[in-house]
Design a protein around this motif. Sequence first.
Motif, PDB file in Angstrom:
ATOM      1  N   ARG A   1       0.966  -1.288  -0.382  1.00 45.36           N
ATOM      2  CA  ARG A   1      -0.186   0.099   0.041  1.00 45.36           C
ATOM      3  C   ARG A   1       0.876   1.053   0.124  1.00 45.36           C
ATOM      4  O   ARG A   1       0.516   1.966  -1.547  1.00 45.36           O
ATOM      5  CB  ARG A   1      -0.849   0.086   1.385  1.00 45.36           C
ATOM      6  CG  ARG A   1      -1.799   1.186   0.975  1.00 45.36           C
ATOM      7  CD  ARG A   1      -3.495   1.195   2.504  1.00 45.36           C
ATOM      8  NE  ARG A   1      -3.581  -0.703   2.470  1.00 45.36           N
ATOM      9  CZ  ARG A   1      -4.309  -0.752   1.135  1.00 45.36           C
ATOM     10  NH1 ARG A   1      -4.727   0.040   0.737  1.00 45.36           N
ATOM     11  NH2 ARG A   1      -4.730  -2.105   1.213  1.00 45.36           N
TER      12      ARG A   1
ATOM     13  N   ASP B   1     -11.124   0.680  -0.133  1.00 41.46           N
ATOM     14  CA  ASP B   1      -9.581   1.564   0.614  1.00 41.46           C
ATOM     15  C   ASP B   1      -9.571   2.034  -1.163  1.00 41.46           C
ATOM     16  O   ASP B   1      -8.068   2.269  -0.166  1.00 41.46           O
ATOM     17  CB  ASP B   1      -8.996   0.478   1.124  1.00 41.46           C
ATOM     18  CG  ASP B   1      -9.499   0.081   2.718  1.00 41.46           C
ATOM     19  OD1 ASP B   1      -9.927   1.563   2.937  1.00 41.46           O
ATOM     20  OD2 ASP B   1      -9.319  -1.294   3.118  1.00 41.46           O
TER      21      ASP B   1
ATOM     22  N   GLU C   1      -8.154   0.027  -3.405  1.00 43.40           N
ATOM     23  CA  GLU C   1      -6.860  -0.648  -3.018  1.00 43.40           C
ATOM     24  C   GLU C   1      -7.108  -1.076  -4.412  1.00 43.40           C
ATOM     25  O   GLU C   1      -5.616  -1.897  -4.880  1.00 43.40           O
ATOM     26  CB  GLU C   1      -7.121  -1.475  -2.172  1.00 43.40           C
ATOM     27  CG  GLU C   1      -8.428  -3.153  -2.203  1.00 43.40           C
ATOM     28  CD  GLU C   1      -9.592  -2.457  -1.749  1.00 43.40           C
ATOM     29  OE1 GLU C   1     -10.390  -2.975  -1.703  1.00 43.40           O
ATOM     30  OE2 GLU C   1      -9.249  -1.404  -1.494  1.00 43.40           O
TER      31      GLU C   1
ATOM     32  N   GLN D   1      -3.235  -3.501  -7.448  1.00 40.96           N
ATOM     33  CA  GLN D   1      -3.824  -3.517  -5.847  1.00 40.96           C
ATOM     34  C   GLN D   1      -2.561  -3.657  -5.276  1.00 40.96           C
ATOM     35  O   GLN D   1      -1.517  -3.853  -5.123  1.00 40.96           O
ATOM     36  CB  GLN D   1      -4.239  -5.126  -5.983  1.00 40.96           C
ATOM     37  CG  GLN D   1      -4.571  -5.363  -4.840  1.00 40.96           C
ATOM     38  CD  GLN D   1      -5.030  -6.899  -4.375  1.00 40.96           C
ATOM     39  OE1 GLN D   1      -5.304  -7.579  -5.534  1.00 40.96           O
ATOM     40  NE2 GLN D   1      -5.853  -7.279  -3.530  1.00 40.96           N
ATOM     41  N   ALA D   2      -3.597  -2.466  -4.178  1.00 41.88           N
ATOM     42  CA  ALA D   2      -2.376  -2.407  -3.354  1.00 41.88           C
ATOM     43  C   ALA D   2      -2.707  -3.494  -1.822  1.00 41.88           C
ATOM     44  O   ALA D   2      -3.739  -3.677  -2.192  1.00 41.88           O
ATOM     45  CB  ALA D   2      -2.852  -0.570  -2.577  1.00 41.88           C
TER      46      ALA D   2
END
Length: 147
Positions: free
Chosen positions: A14, A39, A41, A57-58
């Motif tokens: 992230r 979030d 993400e 994708q985080a």
Amino acid sequence: MAVRRVLAFVDRPRERFEAAAPFWTAVTGTRLSSRRGDDGEFATLLPQSGDACVKLQAVGDGGGAHLDLEVDDVRASMTRAVALGAAVADYHGDWAVLRSPRAGRSASSRGRVRPGGRRCSPAPASTRSASTSRPTRTRRRRRSGRR
């Protein structure tokens, strides 16, 4: 097991997601979609033409890559993958996380068998290995609109 669509995910921690996005768009000659997910993400690498099948994708930890496989019948697809040597790492009824055969600490490969919505979520932390690879997800494909 009829795989309807394969999506590739580049997983980045992230805290490094913002730095990774310009690199991946430059390398692939794409532009980044708006971030989405609970979030923020997820983002998609949008090509000028063709299918937008690579996502960023985080993730909470680690990094790597995974595949999402969209299928019509999650249970049948999971059963077939297990018969071919996969191991079920996590099963949720309408989706599952699978580990490929012979996946060791340095080359772990996992996958999710998932219904065909366009929404994805990260694999539960309990299914991650110490390697940089992340789960592959298989999803049952929805017949209506795409995300």
